[in-house]
Scaffold this motif. Structure first.
Motif, PDB file in Angstrom:
ATOM      1  N   UNK A 193       6.704   7.269   4.375  1.00 48.23           N
ATOM      2  CA  UNK A 193       6.195   5.926   4.630  1.00 48.23           C
ATOM      3  C   UNK A 193       6.297   5.594   6.117  1.00 48.23           C
ATOM      4  N   UNK A 194       7.436   5.864   6.712  1.00 52.34           N
ATOM      5  CA  UNK A 194       7.635   5.563   8.129  1.00 52.34           C
ATOM      6  C   UNK A 194       6.672   6.378   8.996  1.00 52.34           C
ATOM      7  N   UNK A 196       0.803  -1.216   0.000  1.00 56.46           N
ATOM      8  CA  UNK A 196       0.000   0.000   0.000  1.00 56.46           C
ATOM      9  C   UNK A 196       0.841   1.273   0.000  1.00 56.46           C
ATOM     10  N   UNK A 197       1.926   1.272   0.754  1.00 57.24           N
ATOM     11  CA  UNK A 197       2.759   2.471   0.872  1.00 57.24           C
ATOM     12  C   UNK A 197       4.076   2.348   0.111  1.00 57.24           C
ATOM     13  N   UNK A 198       4.177   1.386  -0.788  1.00 57.93           N
ATOM     14  CA  UNK A 198       5.466   1.093  -1.413  1.00 57.93           C
ATOM     15  C   UNK A 198       6.001   2.254  -2.230  1.00 57.93           C
ATOM     16  N   UNK A 238       1.006   5.650  12.156  1.00 56.52           N
ATOM     17  CA  UNK A 238      -0.281   6.259  12.439  1.00 56.52           C
ATOM     18  C   UNK A 238      -1.491   5.448  11.960  1.00 56.52           C
ATOM     19  N   UNK A 239      -1.261   4.402  11.214  1.00 51.37           N
ATOM     20  CA  UNK A 239      -2.377   3.595  10.705  1.00 51.37           C
ATOM     21  C   UNK A 239      -3.021   2.779  11.819  1.00 51.37           C
ATOM     22  N   UNK A 240      -4.329   2.645  11.748  1.00 55.93           N
ATOM     23  CA  UNK A 240      -5.097   1.906  12.759  1.00 55.93           C
ATOM     24  C   UNK A 240      -6.176   1.072  12.064  1.00 55.93           C
ATOM     25  N   UNK A 277      -2.398  12.371  -1.057  1.00 57.05           N
ATOM     26  CA  UNK A 277      -2.170  13.369  -0.015  1.00 57.05           C
ATOM     27  C   UNK A 277      -0.822  13.175   0.675  1.00 57.05           C
ATOM     28  N   UNK A 278      -0.221  11.993   0.482  1.00 55.00           N
ATOM     29  CA  UNK A 278       1.123  11.731   1.007  1.00 55.00           C
ATOM     30  C   UNK A 278       2.194  11.830  -0.068  1.00 55.00           C
ATOM     31  N   UNK A 279       1.850  11.460  -1.289  1.00 55.83           N
ATOM     32  CA  UNK A 279       2.851  11.429  -2.368  1.00 55.83           C
ATOM     33  C   UNK A 279       2.865  12.693  -3.215  1.00 55.83           C
ATOM     34  N   UNK A 280       1.703  13.338  -3.402  1.00 54.36           N
ATOM     35  CA  UNK A 280       1.605  14.537  -4.235  1.00 54.36           C
ATOM     36  C   UNK A 280       0.657  15.554  -3.585  1.00 54.36           C
ATOM     37  N   UNK A 281       0.969  15.986  -2.359  1.00 51.48           N
ATOM     38  CA  UNK A 281       0.014  16.843  -1.643  1.00 51.48           C
ATOM     39  C   UNK A 281      -0.246  18.185  -2.309  1.00 51.48           C
ATOM     40  N   UNK A 282       0.774  18.790  -2.905  1.00 54.23           N
ATOM     41  CA  UNK A 282       0.581  20.092  -3.547  1.00 54.23           C
ATOM     42  C   UNK A 282      -0.319  19.971  -4.768  1.00 54.23           C
ATOM     43  N   UNK A 283      -0.073  18.949  -5.588  1.00 51.88           N
ATOM     44  CA  UNK A 283      -0.892  18.736  -6.779  1.00 51.88           C
ATOM     45  C   UNK A 283      -2.327  18.402  -6.394  1.00 51.88           C
ATOM     46  N   UNK A 284      -2.491  17.588  -5.365  1.00 45.33           N
ATOM     47  CA  UNK A 284      -3.833  17.235  -4.913  1.00 45.33           C
ATOM     48  C   UNK A 284      -4.561  18.468  -4.388  1.00 45.33           C
ATOM     49  N   UNK A 285      -3.878  19.277  -3.602  1.00 42.01           N
ATOM     50  CA  UNK A 285      -4.499  20.495  -3.071  1.00 42.01           C
ATOM     51  C   UNK A 285      -4.945  21.407  -4.208  1.00 42.01           C
TER      52      UNK A 285
END
Length: 229
Positions: A147-148, A138-140, A153-155, A215-223
């Motif tokens: 990633x760390x 999922x986070x590869x 924080x995942x639950x 939101x983790x890999x491309x936050x600026x583009x997503x925003x």
């Protein structure tokens, strides 16, 4: 100024939107990133009876009690299911909906109808991938530091929300100002599922060349896509 409410997906919390929210805030917008019942810092409240409907009711009540108007709702992954129901419940307060690589189920559909999860660690109350599955699948595609950070924080997610059919009596019969953001390197939700949503909603279609966690890999583009619609 626009008010954005960003709705997280399974195994997540409001934390996952941190950087995306910061990009929106620098544009002068008000951004709320609520953590849903039983998730992340609210994991101690995990119990029977938490499902998509109860999560959606939380969001609708947030809009009411904060007296928010002309809100842009953005949901990712299973957050799309929550967003659709919340929008249905608080129609008069919602200006636009954004499905960000999100599930957009029809009334009576359930997540297993659309997504086949290869692994899961299930309990009576919660479900989620193993840590190894997060790290190696999922986070590869995430940067090692990101990633760390996310792994810690995942639950588990409330299991009923991942299994029970959704109830959407009115959402698909209404006209919405909508957009769909498809992440090209993500296998779930399938592109055909997201195309179906875009066609039914007559939504604008956007693509990001990234995985399921933009939101983790491309936050600026997503925003930018969330802000511009």
């Amino acid at each position: 100024m626009t008010t954005f409410v960003l709705i997280h997906g399974a195994y997540q919390g409001g934390w996952i939107w941190k950087t995306t929210a910061e990009h929106l805030q620098t544009r002068g917008h008000l951004v709320l990133t609520p953590t849903l019942d039983g998730c992340a810092e609210r994991k101690g409240a995990l119990r029977a009876g938490i499902d998509t409907e109860s999560h959606a009711a939380e969001i609708a009540e947030l809009l009411f009690y904060q007296d928010l108007q002309d809100v842009v709702l953005a949901g990712t992954s299973t957050g799309g299911m929550v967003m659709a129901r919340a929008a249905e419940l608080a129609r008069e307060r919602v200006a636009r909906v954004v499905f960000a690589d999100a599930l957009a189920l029809l009334d009576g559909e359930a997540l297993p109808d659309i997504v086949k999860r290869p692994t899961a660690v299930n309990t009576e109350l919660g479900t989620g991938p193993s840590r190894q599955d997060f790290e190696t699948r999922l986070f590869v595609d995430l940067e090692p530091k990101v990633r760390a950070w996310a792994l810690e924080r995942c639950t588990p997610h409330p299991i009923a929300a991942m299994q029970a059919p959704v109830k959407l009596d009115r959402f698909w019969d209404q006209a919405w100002n909508a957009s769909v953001i498809w992440c090209k390197r993500s296998s779930n939700p399938p592109v055909a599922h997201q195309r179906r949503a875009a066609e039914r909603l007559k939504a604008r279609w956007h693509e990001l060349d990234t995985g399921h966690y933009p939101m983790l890999s491309e936050p600026a583009a997503l925003a930018r896509l969330i802000a511009e619609g």
